[in-house]
Design an enzyme around this catalytic site. Structure first.
Site, short mmCIF file in Angstrom:
data_model
loop_
_atom_site.label_atom_id
_atom_site.label_comp_id
_atom_site.label_asym_id
_atom_site.label_seq_id
_atom_site.Cartn_x
_atom_site.Cartn_y
_atom_site.Cartn_z
CG ASP A 155 54.67 132.33 -22.57
OD1 ASP A 155 55.14 131.28 -22.18
OD2 ASP A 155 54.68 133.30 -21.27
CG HIS B 42 59.07 131.30 -24.07
ND1 HIS B 42 59.45 132.26 -23.09
CD2 HIS B 42 58.06 130.82 -23.54
CE1 HIS B 42 58.76 131.87 -21.85
NE2 HIS B 42 58.00 131.00 -22.42
CD GLU C 23 56.52 134.11 -16.46
OE1 GLU C 23 56.80 133.08 -15.97
OE2 GLU C 23 55.65 134.30 -17.33
N1 ADE Z 1 53.64 127.38 -18.41
C1 ADE Z 1 52.81 128.12 -19.49
N2 ADE Z 1 53.27 129.59 -19.67
C2 ADE Z 1 54.26 129.48 -18.52
C3 ADE Z 1 54.89 130.96 -18.23
N3 ADE Z 1 54.74 132.08 -18.87
N4 ADE Z 1 55.47 130.79 -17.01
C4 ADE Z 1 55.77 129.75 -16.53
N5 ADE Z 1 54.81 128.57 -16.88
C5 ADE Z 1 54.09 128.49 -17.93
ZN ZN Z 2 56.61 130.19 -20.70
#
Ligand code: ADE
Ligand code: ZN
Length: 332
Positions: free
Chosen positions: A279, A18, A201
């Site tokens: 991320d 990720h 999230e």
């Molecule tokens: N694009 C980049 N990082 C992201 C995240 N944490 N959640 C959703 N879209 C993203």
């Molecule tokens: Zn992401």
């Protein structure tokens, strides 16, 4: 925390599952690319850029993240960004990575799809040849845009299917539920692509259920909101559908006020296939090892737990069973 703990974590063979390549664009490289491309940035220095990275939620981050991507114009720019990320992988003991890219962020401002994918792909191939890091690229659809736009992007990707292994879904989650993209994910599946999606999230646990049921995803990106639904937690433990969790991201975007509240180790202990990931490391203050170390500092993560998380990352990857067995045999 001791230096020995850090060295231990660094040497564990890890897969990163990720990671948004656009989120690995460090301010220093952003300035270099702006200069190269004759672009005026609204900041005077890399430190000033970093000082602007104070986020209150996902959207406040995304607004800056999409603006920063504007410095990426040429194939070489995409190469340089990807190569810089791979050098971090080398330092962090990442042996395999399945990074995301957001083509619509670039094609919508007039950059050709082929410019983007050829630059990224060339760096990933060099990563394997020169650093021994294997990879599989995942194309993400932006969920705040339409289904029609996602279909057009999938169409643009068709000549490049040899350069991607799957599709994902990212950007503003709340109000853009998985079902909006059920048909385009079905079409991607018919092309033989793997499927993953950000869910749970900021959005509700229900989005995790619908991503699994309607998008047929093989992994959930983030997924931490599953803790709101004990039945879902039990199902995830049973099926071992992986969650690609991003601790520093979750605290920087205020999913949790404090790392001490992060549920990743509780989920690990319940038997879920949770993994650690960075991320958008250039925006959230750390690459993969820093994410592991944050768990040691705030949650007292043990070496045994770190090992279990690293093993999960290999298990959760799209490597072949034979490749997974090879990496898993390296754990003592
Ligand atoms: N694009 C980049 N990082 C992201 C995240 N944490 N959640 C959703 N879209 C993203
Ligand atoms: Zn992401």
């Amino acid at each position: 925390m001791t230096l020995a703990t850090e060295a231990f974590i660094r040497t564990l063979p890890k897969a990163e599952l990720h990671l948004h390549l656009e989120g690995s664009l460090e301010p220093e490289l952003m300035f270099e690319l702006a200069k190269r491309n004759g672009i005026e940035l609204p900041y005077q220095s890399a430190d000033e850029v970093r000082a602007a990275y104070e986020f209150t939620d996902l959207q406040s981050f995304l607004d800056i993240y999409y603006r920063c991507a504007d410095v990426l114009r040429t194939e070489q720019d995409f190469y340089d960004m990807t190569w810089a990320y791979l050098k971090h992988c080398q330092q962090d003991g990442v042996v395999h990575t399945e990074p995301f890219f957001d083509p619509q962020t670039h094609t919508d401002r007039g950059i050709a799809f082929e410019t983007v994918i050829n630059g990224i792909d060339r760096a990933l191939k060099d990563g394997e040849a020169k650093l021994g890091i294997t990879s599989g690229l995942i194309l993400c659809f932006l969920r705040h845009l339409t289904e029609e736009a996602a279909f057009a992007t999938l169409e643009e990707a068709k000549p490049y299917l040899g350069k991607i292994i799957g599709v994902g879904l990212d950007s503003s989650e709340v109000g853009h539920p998985p079902e909006k993209f059920a048909r385009v994910f079905e079409a991607a599946g018919e092309l033989g692509l793997h499927r993953v999606a950000h869910a749970g999230e900021e959005g509700p646990a229900e989005y995790i259920d619908t991503a699994l049921a309607l998008l047929q995803v093989e992994r959930i990106d983030h997924g931490v909101r599953c803790t709101d639904d004990p039945e879902l937690v039990d199902a995830l433990a049973k099926t071992r559908i992986p969650l690609t969790v991003c601790p520093l991201s979750n605290t920087r975007l205020k999913v949790y006020d404090d790392m001490a509240e992060h549920p990743i180790l509780t989920l690990l202990d319940k038997g879920l296939c949770v993994t650690v990931n960075a991320d958008d490391p250039a925006f959230f203050g750390g690459y993969l090892v820093e994410n592991y170390l944050a768990l040691v500092t705030a949650l007292g993560m043990t070496e045994a737990q770190a090992t279990a998380l690293a093993k999960n990352s290999i298990e959760a990857s799209f490597l072949t069973d034979q490749e997974k067995a090879k990496w898993l045999s390296e754990f003592v």
